[in-house]
Write a protein that holds these residues in place. Sequence first.
Motif, mmCIF file in Angstrom:
data_model
loop_
_atom_site.group_PDB
_atom_site.id
_atom_site.type_symbol
_atom_site.label_atom_id
_atom_site.label_comp_id
_atom_site.label_asym_id
_atom_site.label_seq_id
_atom_site.Cartn_x
_atom_site.Cartn_y
_atom_site.Cartn_z
ATOM 1 N N ARG A 249 0.823 -1.222 0.000
ATOM 2 C CA ARG A 249 0.000 0.000 0.000
ATOM 3 C C ARG A 249 0.851 1.262 0.000
ATOM 4 N NH1 ARG A 249 -5.221 -0.291 3.875
ATOM 5 N NH2 ARG A 249 -5.763 1.529 2.617
ATOM 6 N N LYS A 250 2.093 1.112 0.396
ATOM 7 C CA LYS A 250 2.990 2.263 0.394
ATOM 8 C C LYS A 250 3.616 2.510 -0.979
ATOM 9 C CE LYS A 250 4.244 1.461 5.228
ATOM 10 N NZ LYS A 250 5.346 1.147 6.172
ATOM 11 N N SER A 251 3.475 1.551 -1.889
ATOM 12 C CA SER A 251 4.103 1.680 -3.199
ATOM 13 C C SER A 251 3.140 2.315 -4.189
ATOM 14 C CB SER A 251 4.540 0.297 -3.701
ATOM 15 O OG SER A 251 3.397 -0.521 -3.903
ATOM 16 N N THR A 255 -3.833 0.441 -4.185
ATOM 17 C CA THR A 255 -5.044 -0.346 -3.932
ATOM 18 C C THR A 255 -5.239 -1.477 -4.930
ATOM 19 O OG1 THR A 255 -6.038 1.653 -3.029
ATOM 20 C CG2 THR A 255 -7.511 -0.176 -3.529
ATOM 21 N N LYS A 256 -4.970 -1.229 -6.214
ATOM 22 C CA LYS A 256 -5.222 -2.239 -7.240
ATOM 23 C C LYS A 256 -4.443 -3.513 -6.954
ATOM 24 C CE LYS A 256 -5.143 -2.937 -12.236
ATOM 25 N NZ LYS A 256 -4.824 -2.333 -13.564
ATOM 26 N N TRP A 276 -10.709 -10.717 5.888
ATOM 27 C CA TRP A 276 -11.988 -10.197 5.388
ATOM 28 C C TRP A 276 -12.169 -8.732 5.780
ATOM 29 C CZ3 TRP A 276 -14.470 -12.293 1.611
ATOM 30 C CH2 TRP A 276 -14.471 -13.669 1.425
ATOM 31 N N LEU A 277 -11.816 -8.410 7.027
ATOM 32 C CA LEU A 277 -11.925 -7.008 7.447
ATOM 33 C C LEU A 277 -10.939 -6.117 6.683
ATOM 34 C CD1 LEU A 277 -12.312 -7.521 11.301
ATOM 35 C CD2 LEU A 277 -14.079 -6.840 9.676
ATOM 36 N N GLN A 278 -9.775 -6.695 6.345
ATOM 37 C CA GLN A 278 -8.818 -5.938 5.542
ATOM 38 C C GLN A 278 -9.355 -5.698 4.137
ATOM 39 O OE1 GLN A 278 -5.336 -4.763 6.445
ATOM 40 N NE2 GLN A 278 -6.185 -3.595 4.774
ATOM 41 N N ALA A 279 -10.045 -6.710 3.611
ATOM 42 C CA ALA A 279 -10.644 -6.550 2.283
ATOM 43 C C ALA A 279 -11.686 -5.438 2.287
ATOM 44 C CB ALA A 279 -11.270 -7.873 1.847
ATOM 45 N N ASN A 284 -13.327 1.667 -1.089
ATOM 46 C CA ASN A 284 -13.612 3.088 -0.850
ATOM 47 C C ASN A 284 -14.689 3.227 0.221
ATOM 48 O OD1 ASN A 284 -14.472 5.784 -0.992
ATOM 49 N ND2 ASN A 284 -13.807 5.924 -3.109
ATOM 50 N N PRO A 285 -14.440 4.043 1.267
ATOM 51 C CA PRO A 285 -15.441 4.182 2.330
ATOM 52 C C PRO A 285 -16.819 4.590 1.821
ATOM 53 C CG PRO A 285 -13.380 5.193 2.986
ATOM 54 C CD PRO A 285 -13.217 4.821 1.548
#
Length: 864
Positions: A249-251, A255-256, A276-279, A284-285
């Motif tokens: 996620r830092k690169s 997200t993709k 699952w929670l990470q997914a 997008n919120p």
Amino acid sequence: MERKAFLDQEPPPGYVAGVGRGATGFTTSADTGPVRFESEFGTEDEDRGVLALKGNDEDEEADEIYEAIEKRLEKRRKRKEAETEDGVVKIETGSGTITSEFLDLKSQLASVLALEWASLPEVGDLTRRNKRQRLLEQQLQRTYAAPDMLIAGSGGGFRNDKHEVNENTESLLEELEADAAQRVDVDRSRQILASLRKTEPNKADLWIASARLEEQAKNFEAAKKLIVEGCNRAPHSELVWLESIKIHRKSSESTKLCKYIINEALRLNSESELLWLQAVELENPADVISRRKILMKALEFLPSNSKLWKALVELESEDDDVKRILKKATQLCPDDWELWLGLLKLSSYSDSKKALNSARKQLPKNPHIWVTALKLEERENAEVSEQKLTKMLKKGFEELEKNSYDHDKTFWLEEAAIAEQEGFNSSAKAIVENLFVLLSKSDNQIEELFKAAEQLSKESASKSSIHIYDLLIHEYPNNISCWSRLFKVLREEQLGKEEIYRFYKKAIKANPEVEVLRLMYAKDAWVTCSDVPHARSVLEKAERDLQKSEKIYLAKLKLEVMNHDYKNAFNVAKLALEESPSTSPRLWYKYIHLLRFCQFKQLEFATDVSLTDICDEALSNFPENSKLYLQKSQVLENTGDLRQARETLSIGSRKCPKSAEVWIALANLDVKLEASSRARSILDTAILENPENADLWAAKILLELEQKDIITARQLINRARQHFASSPEIWIHHLTMIPKMSHRKNAFIDALKQTNNASEILLGIGVFFWIDGHFAKAKAWFDRALNADKRNGDTWGWAFCFIDKLGTPKEKSKLIDDLATHFDLINKGKTWISVKKDPKNFDKGPQEIVEQVARALLKTSVAK
């Protein structure tokens, strides 16, 4: 015996035999030829002794030894000459000369890394190097169970699931999380982790640690490669996948790529709540639909996971949808009370009752159900009776106990406080009443109930706290100590006067003959509630109910005096004495003292009253009261009639022979009349009457000191110490006779030991230091004396001396406040008593009194 080779060799040049053993050199006949001795005792051959024993065979043997040594030295010289131009030594062996055997090894030194050079030990470090190597090998063979938090890097941690983590990896990761200035060498850490990964390639913790190391070294590409490799090596570890997502996620892929990773992770770990929670978090919120789809998919694999259900509820905005989801959630997760509570908040009264019944069956040990039931009843019916709610919770207590529920006192107190804060006062009282029954079964029920009430008060649940007090006094209506403690608590909690008055009325109604409750009521009305009229009415009623009560009379008099209504005080005392002249000698004493003050102030209503007549009337009622004789003598002495004052004390000594105060006052009066011999005789007579009274001996010693008869005083002190070894006053006189402060140290120790650290001795030591100019030490001893006994007014006086001289205004104010708190309890200290009982100071407060005492003490110390 085989002949040694060196015996056949030539000795080196300059060789001296025996020099290695300490010899300084000598010669033999082999060096200089035959030795001949000429002596007066005989011929040369007769006199050679042991030298004559050496034969030619031995000489030859020595020559052979020298020759062998010479050959050996020659070989050494030849070896030195064998050195070549490039510095390689040519070594002659049986098979030839070695010239370039190590050239290839030397050429390989160019490929040695800097880290390897740095790891080489110093010359003297070989043993330590081997030790480190052994420790490293042991660490590689040892593993321990430890939580993942130990391998959490600076980017955050994960769940505390237990995993086997190599001991070396634990210590390394702790170093990595330390401050940058204390980080371990990255190259060394990288090398160790590489070794560990090689040993256990399928351990997810090692790949996570390696990736975090590269992150900290700003080597993000290497970190990504390592964590990808970790995912391949440990595909069923949810933690390694989560670490991969965190790194990626830092690169730039963001997200993709992370979604691709999470899909792969879930394919291999479909029952991982964290994944699952990470997914869901990767979406997008604002994309509620996608998040909902993911959670619904997750619940297919984890239908009993309450966290997933709660996350799904948070996405819904319509109450009906939330209620529908919660109904399903409570069916699949019946052990989660929060889901039930959420459903109850959205349900009607009838549906809530059904839900509570279902929850009660699923959670038979959960006390929250019964608290919620109380609040539900009160919410739906504001007029519901407290008795009904109390009965309902009583049933709950019984059912919980049947299911082996261990009642937690703290839980019920917290729930009562929460209920009161939420406005459910009847529910709070129901909880308190059932808790009261529970606590009443303990061995120390009163103490437990007071503690419970105190906790509720701290949590701003005053109504529940007061309800406990009501139950307490209902249970223990005649326990006076319980009532006293209750009123103390009420004062500390600063409740309104209406509540305080209400409890006092209950106390007096339950205990109408107990005068202490009436006195406490009047004092709290006066002091705590600042309601003097109410205090007067309380005491008037007490006077009617408890006829001829000395304490009630004195309380009425004190109330008027402390409020500076001296005329009213005069009338109160006069009326009480007219009605009951033989009730109380203290009341007569207080009345006369008040009259002396009023006449000093020249108050009109007291000018025509004869003090001597009042004193005679008092003595006629109490002819054996020593304080009344002392008081009359003071009245006469103030008028200048010393002869009549002495006659009064003389009568008092006959009527009260056991009163040391009367004898001492009589002797002092004789001194004023310049009859010191008679004063000695009086004190001797007093000692015969009271042989065990140390005060009389102290007075006799003081008399001799005032008369400057030091020898007699010293003799009396020595005699008194034998009879009264534990008397502080005798010890003070003894310490005074020691001329130098440096000589008093051992005497101080003896005095403290003999008197069991009496406060008077503590104070006396402080005074000695004060006189000697050691003010800081004096202050320390004053403090010790004050802590030991706060009833000694002289100690307060000396403490004020120091504060007034060297203290701050804040310290002075604090001392005065503390003095005011203990003012009524102070009844010791000669200087204090003389100042306090002076009629001129009748209207003086604590600060004015202590200031006068301090001045008097300083004056006395200067005189010494």
